[in-house]
Enzyme design. Structure first.
Site, short mmCIF file in Angstrom:
data_model
loop_
_atom_site.label_atom_id
_atom_site.label_comp_id
_atom_site.label_asym_id
_atom_site.label_seq_id
_atom_site.Cartn_x
_atom_site.Cartn_y
_atom_site.Cartn_z
N CYS A 25 0.83 -1.20 0.00
CA CYS A 25 0.00 0.00 0.00
C CYS A 25 0.87 1.25 0.00
O CYS A 25 1.84 1.35 0.74
CB CYS A 25 -0.92 0.01 1.21
SG CYS A 25 -2.22 -1.23 1.11
N ALA A 57 -3.01 -3.26 -2.64
CA ALA A 57 -4.42 -3.60 -2.46
C ALA A 57 -5.27 -2.53 -3.15
O ALA A 57 -5.16 -1.34 -2.85
CB ALA A 57 -4.76 -3.68 -0.98
N GLN A 100 -3.91 -6.87 -6.96
CA GLN A 100 -4.56 -7.42 -5.77
C GLN A 100 -5.86 -6.66 -5.55
O GLN A 100 -5.86 -5.45 -5.31
CB GLN A 100 -3.67 -7.29 -4.54
CG GLN A 100 -4.26 -7.98 -3.31
CD GLN A 100 -3.45 -7.74 -2.05
OE1 GLN A 100 -3.42 -6.62 -1.56
NE2 GLN A 100 -2.82 -8.78 -1.52
N TYR A 182 -8.65 -7.90 6.53
CA TYR A 182 -9.59 -7.18 5.68
C TYR A 182 -10.83 -8.06 5.43
O TYR A 182 -10.95 -9.14 5.97
CB TYR A 182 -8.89 -6.71 4.41
CG TYR A 182 -7.75 -5.76 4.75
CD1 TYR A 182 -7.96 -4.64 5.55
CD2 TYR A 182 -6.45 -6.02 4.34
CE1 TYR A 182 -6.92 -3.79 5.91
CE2 TYR A 182 -5.40 -5.18 4.70
CZ TYR A 182 -5.64 -4.07 5.48
OH TYR A 182 -4.61 -3.24 5.83
N ARG A 230 -4.60 -14.34 -1.60
CA ARG A 230 -3.68 -14.14 -0.48
C ARG A 230 -4.41 -14.46 0.81
O ARG A 230 -5.53 -13.99 1.03
CB ARG A 230 -3.14 -12.71 -0.44
CG ARG A 230 -1.98 -12.59 0.56
CD ARG A 230 -1.27 -11.27 0.49
NE ARG A 230 0.17 -11.45 0.71
CZ ARG A 230 1.01 -10.45 0.87
NH1 ARG A 230 0.60 -9.20 0.85
NH2 ARG A 230 2.30 -10.69 1.05
N LEU A 301 9.99 -11.07 5.90
CA LEU A 301 11.37 -11.01 6.38
C LEU A 301 12.30 -11.96 5.62
O LEU A 301 13.16 -12.62 6.21
CB LEU A 301 11.43 -11.28 7.89
CG LEU A 301 11.10 -10.08 8.79
CD1 LEU A 301 11.31 -10.43 10.25
CD2 LEU A 301 11.95 -8.87 8.42
N ARG A 324 9.05 -4.87 1.73
CA ARG A 324 9.91 -3.80 2.22
C ARG A 324 11.37 -3.97 1.77
O ARG A 324 12.07 -2.99 1.52
CB ARG A 324 9.83 -3.73 3.75
CG ARG A 324 8.58 -3.01 4.23
CD ARG A 324 8.41 -3.09 5.72
NE ARG A 324 7.52 -4.18 6.09
CZ ARG A 324 7.00 -4.33 7.30
NH1 ARG A 324 7.32 -3.48 8.26
NH2 ARG A 324 6.19 -5.32 7.56
#
Length: 370
Positions: A25, A57, A100, A182, A230, A301, A324
């Site tokens: 996002c 999203a 997505q 969500y 997902r 990660l 990230r």
């Protein structure tokens, strides 16, 4: 050839390697419309060498936005705005594009993370969310609207309509967002879903609406596009959604023609306790892959090339998604290919950057000047 840089496929979509850019996002759209930020953000990630990239999203209706700045795909205006970004990426990159599609449910109307990320009340320009039950995400928040029969039909159709727009835009894949607390995840989890009708109570009932949405979208998506979901494999809360239920849900999705599953976790409860560490979600993906046999994406990660290579080599997943980590290092796939002896597609404008010690990093290249 390394596992990470070996080809694979999802449905009928061929992928040059196993690196996926996860949906992230950006909270930077205007009334759901993509803008210059999305052109820059998705444009530079499209040159990363990853095989497939998902948009953030993308809300199927205005009330389904996580924040006022979320992307949307519910109107001709939002379709045209996103179409400009898609067309630009297509001109300069061979990357496969996924979208997505999601609905925030009771987690809608949140401020941007850099502005605190908390609920924005209607008095400050926000709106009241929709959910399976009139249960707030946090005790301090007002409850959302509980979806009635007409609301369920509206949201189901909104997913279908947005999917049709994504098809027109030429996306290669659609991922339905049933994770991170969500709306579709809210129906699955007994923490958020306390309905007394056919959509609540038993596992079969809690899966009903997400499966209806998937089936409705499946009926309009052509075989040339990949369709997946997902999931959050666990709520990380006692008595909530868990891996065992996720495996059942994944099996039901596979029966209905789901072609890949993207495995994350958490998000439905502020009471979650997540033991964050490298590879902390990989065992969930591994078990789903083992028991269901669907192409599986793992995320969370995963930051090092050898780490990703080992996950694939051990058969724990079919693809690795970066979020990230690829924002921090947008050329992560280049660096991973150099380390593992792989190749990536690079735009010819960048061929000169290939290090002398990695003469085949970009495949067959040629460059000259007067």
């Amino acid at each position: 050839m390394s596992h990470l840089f070996s080809p694979t496929s999802v449905g009928n979509v061929q992928l040059s390697n196993r690196i996926v850019i996860a949906p992230m996002c950006e909270y930077s759209a205007q009334d759901g419309c993509a803008n210059d930020w999305h052109m820059i953000h998705l444009g530079h990630l499209a040159l990363s060498g990853a095989a497939m990239m998902f948009t953030e999203a993308t809300a199927v209706e205005p009330d389904g936005r996580i924040s006022p700045g979320d992307l949307g795909l519910w109107s001709d205006e939002t379709e045209a705005a996103l179409g400009r970004v898609v067309a630009a990426v297509r001109r300069y990159s061979p990357i496969k594009l996924g979208i997505q599609l999601g609905h925030a449910g009771r987690k809608a109307s949140s401020a941007e993370p850099w502005n605190g990320g908390q609920l924005v009340p209607p008095s400050e320009g926000g709106w009241q969310g929709w959910a399976p039950s009139a249960i707030a995400h946090k005790a301090s928040e007002p409850p959302p609207h509980a979806l009635d029969e007409a609301g369920l039909a509206r949201v189901r159709q909104a997913f279908v309509d947005s999917a049709r727009r994504a098809i027109r835009l030429g996306f290669d894949a659609i991922e339905l967002h049933a994770a991170h607390g969500y709306l579709l995840h809210q129906f699955l989890s007994p923490i958020a879903n306390q309905r007394q009708d056919a959509y609540g109570g038993s596992l079969e009932n809690r899966m009903r609406f997400p499966l209806e949405v998937f089936q409705a979208v499946r009926e309009v998506v052509p075989a040339s596009m990949a369709l997946g979901v997902r999931v959050s494999a666990t709520d990380w809360v006692e008595g909530g959604w868990d891996l065992e239920q996720t495996i059942v849900f994944a099996g039901k999705l596979k029966e209905r023609g789901c072609e890949f599953i993207d495995v994350s976790s958490g998000g439905v409860s502020s009471q979650q306790q997540i033991p964050v560490a490298p590879n902390y979600q990989v065992p969930f993906a591994a078990e789903i892959k083992r028991q269901v046999g669907m192409p599986t994406i793992t995320v969370g990660l995963i930051t090092e090339a050898q780490q990703a290579e080992d996950i694939l080599a051990q058969g724990q997943a079919d693809m690795v998604a970066l979020a990230r980590g690829i924002l921090y290092d947008p050329r992560w796939p280049w660096h991973a290919a150099a380390q593992l002896g792989g190749q990536v597609a690079a735009p010819h404008q960048y061929w000169r950057s290939q290090p002398r010690e990695f003469k085949n990093l970009f495949g067959e290249t040629h460059f000259g000047q007067r």
